[in-house]
Write a protein that holds these residues in place. Structure first.
Motif, PDB file in Angstrom:
ATOM      1  N   ARG A  10      -1.409 -20.150   5.311  1.00 49.89           N
ATOM      2  CA  ARG A  10      -2.762 -19.778   4.911  1.00 49.89           C
ATOM      3  C   ARG A  10      -3.015 -18.282   5.084  1.00 49.89           C
ATOM      4  N   HIS A  11      -2.531 -17.752   6.194  1.00 57.85           N
ATOM      5  CA  HIS A  11      -2.738 -16.327   6.459  1.00 57.85           C
ATOM      6  C   HIS A  11      -2.124 -15.473   5.351  1.00 57.85           C
ATOM      7  N   ALA A  12      -0.874 -15.796   5.029  1.00 55.48           N
ATOM      8  CA  ALA A  12      -0.183 -15.033   3.983  1.00 55.48           C
ATOM      9  C   ALA A  12      -0.908 -15.197   2.653  1.00 55.48           C
ATOM     10  N   PHE A  13      -1.397 -16.428   2.426  1.00 55.16           N
ATOM     11  CA  PHE A  13      -2.068 -16.680   1.153  1.00 55.16           C
ATOM     12  C   PHE A  13      -3.339 -15.846   1.042  1.00 55.16           C
ATOM     13  N   GLU A  14      -4.070 -15.799   2.144  1.00 56.11           N
ATOM     14  CA  GLU A  14      -5.314 -15.026   2.113  1.00 56.11           C
ATOM     15  C   GLU A  14      -5.035 -13.545   1.876  1.00 56.11           C
ATOM     16  N   LEU A  15      -3.934 -13.064   2.471  1.00 53.32           N
ATOM     17  CA  LEU A  15      -3.542 -11.666   2.226  1.00 53.32           C
ATOM     18  C   LEU A  15      -3.248 -11.462   0.738  1.00 53.32           C
ATOM     19  N   GLY A  16      -2.485 -12.406   0.162  1.00 53.12           N
ATOM     20  CA  GLY A  16      -2.120 -12.314  -1.253  1.00 53.12           C
ATOM     21  C   GLY A  16      -3.356 -12.361  -2.139  1.00 53.12           C
ATOM     22  N   LEU A  17      -4.289 -13.241  -1.752  1.00 51.65           N
ATOM     23  CA  LEU A  17      -5.525 -13.383  -2.532  1.00 51.65           C
ATOM     24  C   LEU A  17      -6.340 -12.091  -2.457  1.00 51.65           C
ATOM     25  N   ALA A  18      -6.419 -11.531  -1.252  1.00 48.70           N
ATOM     26  CA  ALA A  18      -7.162 -10.274  -1.080  1.00 48.70           C
ATOM     27  C   ALA A  18      -6.536  -9.177  -1.939  1.00 48.70           C
TER      28      ALA A  18
ATOM     29  N   LEU B 239      -2.390 -18.182  -9.858  1.00 50.61           N
ATOM     30  CA  LEU B 239      -1.698 -17.904 -11.112  1.00 50.61           C
ATOM     31  C   LEU B 239      -2.041 -16.459 -11.441  1.00 50.61           C
ATOM     32  N   THR B 240      -1.119 -15.570 -11.106  1.00 50.50           N
ATOM     33  CA  THR B 240      -1.445 -14.144 -11.224  1.00 50.50           C
ATOM     34  C   THR B 240      -1.612 -13.762 -12.689  1.00 50.50           C
ATOM     35  N   ASN B 241      -2.598 -12.916 -12.895  1.00 48.59           N
ATOM     36  CA  ASN B 241      -2.915 -12.409 -14.232  1.00 48.59           C
ATOM     37  C   ASN B 241      -3.065 -13.527 -15.260  1.00 48.59           C
TER      38      ASN B 241
ATOM     39  N   ALA C 109       7.671 -17.462 -11.232  1.00 44.41           N
ATOM     40  CA  ALA C 109       8.108 -16.806  -9.995  1.00 44.41           C
ATOM     41  C   ALA C 109       7.035 -15.858  -9.476  1.00 44.41           C
ATOM     42  N   SER C 110       6.242 -15.307 -10.381  1.00 44.22           N
ATOM     43  CA  SER C 110       5.234 -14.322  -9.958  1.00 44.22           C
ATOM     44  C   SER C 110       4.000 -14.986  -9.343  1.00 44.22           C
ATOM     45  N   ASP C 111       3.862 -16.292  -9.506  1.00 44.68           N
ATOM     46  CA  ASP C 111       2.707 -16.969  -8.913  1.00 44.68           C
ATOM     47  C   ASP C 111       2.897 -17.099  -7.403  1.00 44.68           C
ATOM     48  N   ILE C 112       1.778 -17.183  -6.707  1.00 43.63           N
ATOM     49  CA  ILE C 112       1.851 -17.326  -5.243  1.00 43.63           C
ATOM     50  C   ILE C 112       1.554 -18.780  -4.882  1.00 43.63           C
ATOM     51  N   VAL C 113       2.450 -19.398  -4.136  1.00 44.42           N
ATOM     52  CA  VAL C 113       2.241 -20.786  -3.703  1.00 44.42           C
ATOM     53  C   VAL C 113       2.188 -20.815  -2.184  1.00 44.42           C
ATOM     54  N   ALA C 114       1.272 -21.574  -1.652  1.00 43.01           N
ATOM     55  CA  ALA C 114       1.168 -21.646  -0.187  1.00 43.01           C
ATOM     56  C   ALA C 114       0.725 -23.029   0.239  1.00 43.01           C
ATOM     57  N   ARG C 115       1.086 -23.372   1.466  1.00 42.81           N
ATOM     58  CA  ARG C 115       0.497 -24.570   2.080  1.00 42.81           C
ATOM     59  C   ARG C 115      -0.555 -24.055   3.047  1.00 42.81           C
ATOM     60  N   ILE C 116      -1.807 -24.436   2.781  1.00 47.11           N
ATOM     61  CA  ILE C 116      -2.887 -23.818   3.555  1.00 47.11           C
ATOM     62  C   ILE C 116      -3.552 -24.802   4.505  1.00 47.11           C
ATOM     63  N   GLY C 117      -3.079 -26.024   4.512  1.00 46.85           N
ATOM     64  CA  GLY C 117      -3.655 -27.008   5.437  1.00 46.85           C
ATOM     65  C   GLY C 117      -2.717 -28.193   5.483  1.00 46.85           C
TER      66      GLY C 117
END
Ligand code: C2E
Ligand code: CA
Ligand code: CA
Length: 628
Positions: A201-209, A277-279, A261-269
Motif C-alpha cells: 500500500r505504501h509503495a502504491f500510494e507513492l506511485g499514485l502521488a 492504468l497509467t496514461n 508492464a507500465s501499469d502499477i499493481v499493488a496489494r493494498i489490503g
C-alpha cells in the motif's frame, strides 16, 4: 521484533542485570566486612601491645595505681569498652571500663587469644619483658563501629545502584522507543508485499502521488482501479491461510498478465488490490481493462485441494478528474467498488460525484446490519388483520424492525434491499423466522388462539436454495404446524424469477403453508396467471386503498380485484386501511380481512397478546359478505 516483544526483552535484561548487580553488591559487602574485621583485630592487637609495653614496669613492681592510670588511657580509643591487666598468677591487677557498658572481665585472667562474637571482639595478649611473660592484658572492643561503617558502605552502594538503574532505565527506555520507531519506519518504508511480491500500500500510494503530480504538471490522466476479491474469505475459511496466500499470489500473477508492464499493481489490503492504468484517460479503455480483469478471475485457481473460485468487484476512479489527491482518489475508487459489489459482484463500476453521499449511508447500513446480525439485534412487530365478518383477528403480519446505532430506526424498505445486495437477506430471514416462531409458540403456550402469522419473504430469498427446509426446520424446532404461519411474496417473485422457483413454492404450499401475493396490482400479473400459482391469499396494494372511497376508479378496481380473487378461491386482504370509512366500503365490497393503521398499528408482542385476548368489537365492520 515488534514493540511489545522488544519491551519484554528489555524488561528481562533489566531484571537480570539488577539481580547480578545486587549479588555483586552483597559479595562486595561481605568482603568489605571481612577485611574491616581483620583491620580491627590488627588495630586492637597493636593497642594491646602498646599498653602492655607501658605496663610492664607497673606489673613487675606491683604498682597497682600506675597500672590503673595506664590502663585508663584506653579510654582515648573509642572502640575499647573494657580493659583489664592481670598478674602472672592470673589475678586482676587493674581495669578500665567505659561508662555505660556492662563489665565482663572477671578477677581471673582469660586464656590468651582472640574471640569474635556478634557484638564484640575480645583479645588477650601476654605482657612480656625480655622474652618472659610477666602478665596478661585483655581488651574488649565493640563491633558497633564496624557495623556502622558497613551500613554506610551498603547505603552508598544501594544509592549508586538505584541511581544507575534509574539512569539505565531511562536510557534503555529511550533506546527502546527509538528502536520501535525505527522498526515501524523500516516496515513502512518496505515497498513490497511479502505474500504476492507486488507493491504494498505504501509503495502504491507513492506511485499514485507521483502519477497525480505528473498529471498536474503535464496534463493527461490515469485510471485507478480498486479491486476487491469476492469470495476470498470463503477460500481462507475452507482451505486455510496458507492456501489463501497461494491464491493471493496467483491472483497477483494473473493481474500482472492482464495488464501492461507500465501499469502499477499493488496489494493494498487483505484481499484488496489496486491498479493504476497509467496514461489511460479514456473511460472506455478503463472499462475494457476492468472487464478483462473480471473475466480473468473466472477461471478457478488451483490449490492443493479443490480449485478455488473467486471473483473481482472493481471500482474505477479517473484521476485527476474524480480524485485530485491520493486520499480522495482511493476513497472514490473504494466507493465505486462498493457499488460494483452492490450490483451483484464480479463487475466494475465507475465513481461519479453523485454516488458519494448516498453510498456512505448504504455503507453505514451494510456495516451496521452485519453487526446487528452478529448480535441478533433485530426485532419483529406484528400488525393485526381483522375479519370483516367475525370482527376477530384472523391474521397477523410480522414486520421486521431495526435500529441503527447512528441513523436510528431504519425502514425495512431501505435496509432490505441493502441486505439483498450484500448477501445478508438469508441471515435476516432466518432471524425473523426464528423470532416469529418463538413468539407464536410462546403465545400458544400462554393459551392464546393465534391466527396464522404472515412472514415477508423477498424475491432473493426465494432464489435461495433450501428456503422450504429452513421454514420447516424453524416450525419443527418450535413444535408448530405449517398452519401457524403464512408467507407473503411480491408479484415480482413469480414474474422475474420464472418457473424454477415456482417448484419450491409448490413444495411449501404442499406442506400446508399458505402463500399470499403481496402488493397485488402494482405489477402486471393477470388474474388468469394467478390461478396457476400455489397461492391462496391476495393482498391488495395499499395504493388502491388510499384513494378509497372518493376515487370512483380506484373503488371499481378494488371491487373487481375482490370479486375476481374470490372467483379463483383466494382470500382477499386489503392493506393500508387508515380510516373507518375505508374499512366500511371494503367490507361492503366483500374484502375478507383488513389490515392498516385503522385496525391497528404494528405492535410488539405483549400488545398483540392483549389484543388477542380482547373480545371482538360488537359490530363487525361492514356486512357479512361470504367468500366464494
Ligand atoms: P409490506 O409487506 O407491504 O408491509 C406493509 C407496510 O405498510 C409496513 O411497513 C407497515 O408498517 C405499513 N403499513 C401498515 N399499515 C399501514 C397503513 O395503514 N398506512 C400506511 N401508509 N402504511 C401502513 P414496513 O414495516 O416499513 O415494511 C415495509 C416493507 O418492508 C414491507 O412492505 C415488506 O415488503 C418489507 N418487510 C417488512 N418486514 C420484512 C421481513 O421480515 N422480511 C422481508 N424480506 N421483508 C420485510
Ligand atoms: Ca407484506
Ligand atoms: Ca404489502
Amino acid at each position: 521484533m515488534n514493540g511489545s516483544r522488544l519491551h519484554s526483552y528489555w524488561r528481562l535484561s533489566m531484571l537480570s542485570t539488577g539481580t547480578a548487580l545486587l549479588f555483586a553488591l552483597l559479595l562486595l559487602l561481605g568482603y568489605h566486612g571481612y577485611s574491616k574485621r581483620e583491620d580491627l583485630l590488627q588495630g586492637l592487637t597493636m593497642q594491646a601491645r602498646l599498653l602492655g609495653a607501658n605496663l610492664t614496669a607497673a606489673i613487675v613492681f606491683e604498682d597497682g595505681r600506675t597500672a590503673g592510670e595506664i590502663i585508663g588511657t584506653a579510654e582515648s580509643s573509642p572502640i575499647i569498652i573494657e580493659a583489664g591487666i592481670y598478674r602472672l598468677d592470673g589475678s586482676l591487677m587493674a581495669r578500665f571500663e567505659r561508662p555505660g557498658s556492662t563489665p565482663v572481665l572477671g578477677n581471673v585472667a582469660p586464656p590468651a587469644g582472640h574471640v569474635f562474637s556478634l557484638s564484640e571482639l575480645r583479645l588477650s595478649l601476654p605482657v612480656r619483658l625480655e622474652n618472659r611473660d610477666v602478665g596478661l592484658i585483655s581488651l574488649r572492643a565493640s563491633l558497633d563501629h564496624l557495623y556502622i561503617e558497613l551500613l554506610r558502605v551498603f547505603g552508598s552502594m544501594v544509592l549508586i545502584l538505584i541511581v544507575s538503574a534509574t539512569l539505565g532505565n531511562a536510557v534503555s527506555r529511550r533506546m527502546r522507543l527509538q528502536m520501535a520507531a525505527a522498526e515501524s519506519e523500516i516496515e513502512r518504508m518496505a515497498l513490497y508485499d511479502r505474500v504476492t511480491g507486488l507493491a504494498n500500500r505504501h509503495a502504491f500510494e507513492l506511485g499514485l502521488a507521483q502519477a497525480l503530480q505528473r498529471h498536474s504538471r503535464e496534463g493527461g490522466g490515469s485510471a485507478l482501479l480498486f479491486i476487491d476479491v469476492d469470495g476470498f474469505k470463503k477460500v481462507n475459511d475452507r482451505f486455510g491461510h496458507q492456501t489463501g496466500d497461494i491464491v493471493l499470489k496467483a491472483i497477483g500473477e494473473r493481474l500482472g498478465k492482464t495488464l501492461r508492464a507500465s501499469d502499477i499493481v499493488a496489494r493494498i489490503g487483505g484481499d484488496e488490490f489496486a491498479v493504476i492504468l497509467t496514461n489511460t484517460q479514456s473511460v472506455d479503455a478503463a472499462a475494457l481493462v476492468a472487464e478483462n480483469l473480471v473475466r480473468s478471475a473466472a477461471e478457478p485457481f488451483a490449490t492443493g485441494d479443490a480449485p478455488a473460485h473467486i471473483g473481482f468487484s472493481i471500482g474505477i476512479c479517473m484521476i485527476p478528474d474524480d480524485g485530485a489527491d491520493v486520499e480522495s482518489a482511493l476513497r472514490n475508487a473504494d466507493l465505486a467498488m462498493y457499488h460494483a459489489k452492490q450490483a451483484g459482484k464480479n463487475t466494475h463500476r465507475f465513481f461519479s460525484e453523485h454516488l458519494g453521499a448516498k453510498t456512505q449511508r448504504g455503507l453505514d447500513i451494510e456495516a451496521g446490519l452485519r453487526r446487528a446480525l452478529a448480535q441478533r439485534d433485530l426485532k419483529v412487530v406484528y400488525q393485526a388483520q381483522r375479519s370483516t365478518r367475525s370482527g376477530r383477528i384472523e391474521g397477523i403480519e410480522a414486520l421486521v424492525r431495526w435500529h441503527h446505532p447512528q441513523h436510528g430506526p431504519i425502514s425495512p424498505m431501505e435496509f432490505i434491499p441493502v441486505a439483498e445486495e450484500a448477501g445478508l437477506i438469508r441471515a435476516i430471514g432466518d432471524i425473523v423466522l426464528e423470532l416469529v416462531c418463538g413468539d407464536i409458540a410462546g403465545m400458544k403456550a400462554a393459551g392464546l388462539a393465534v391466527p396464522p402469522v404472515a412472514i415477508n419473504v423477498s424475491a432473493r430469498q426465494v432464489a435461495q436454495q433450501g428456503l422450504a427446509a429452513d421454514i420447516l426446520g424453524a416450525l419443527a424446532r418450535h413444535g408448530l404446524t405449517p398452519q401457524a404461519i403464512k408467507i407473503e411474496l411480491t408479484e415480482s417473485v413469480f414474474i422475474d424469477q420464472g418457473d424454477t422457483h415456482i417448484g419450491m413454492l409448490d413444495d411449501i404450499a404442499a406442506q400446508g403453508i399458505e402463500i399470499a401475493i403481496d402488493d397485488f396490482g402494482t405489477g402486471y400479473s393477470s388474474l388468469a396467471y394467478l390461478r396457476d400459482l400455489p397461492i391462496s391469499i391476495l393482498k391488495i396494494d395499499m395504493r388502491f386503498i388510499r384513494d378509497l372511497p372518493g376515487n370512483a376508479e380506484a373503488m371499481a378496481l378494488v371491487r373487481g380485484i375482490i370479486a375476481m380473487g374470490h372467483a379463483i378461491d383466494l382470500l382477499v386482504i386489503a392493506e393500508g386501511v387508515e380510516s373507518a370509512i375505508q374499512a366500511e366500503c371494503l367490507a361492503q365490497a366483500g374484502c375478507d380481512l383488513l389490515q392498516g393503521y385503522h385496525i391497528g398499528l404494528p405492535m410488539d408482542l405483549p400488545e398483540l397478546m392483549e389484543l388477542l385476548v380482547a373480545p371482538a368489537p360488537a359490530q363487525a365492520s361492514g356486512s357479512a359478505h361470504d367468500r366464494q
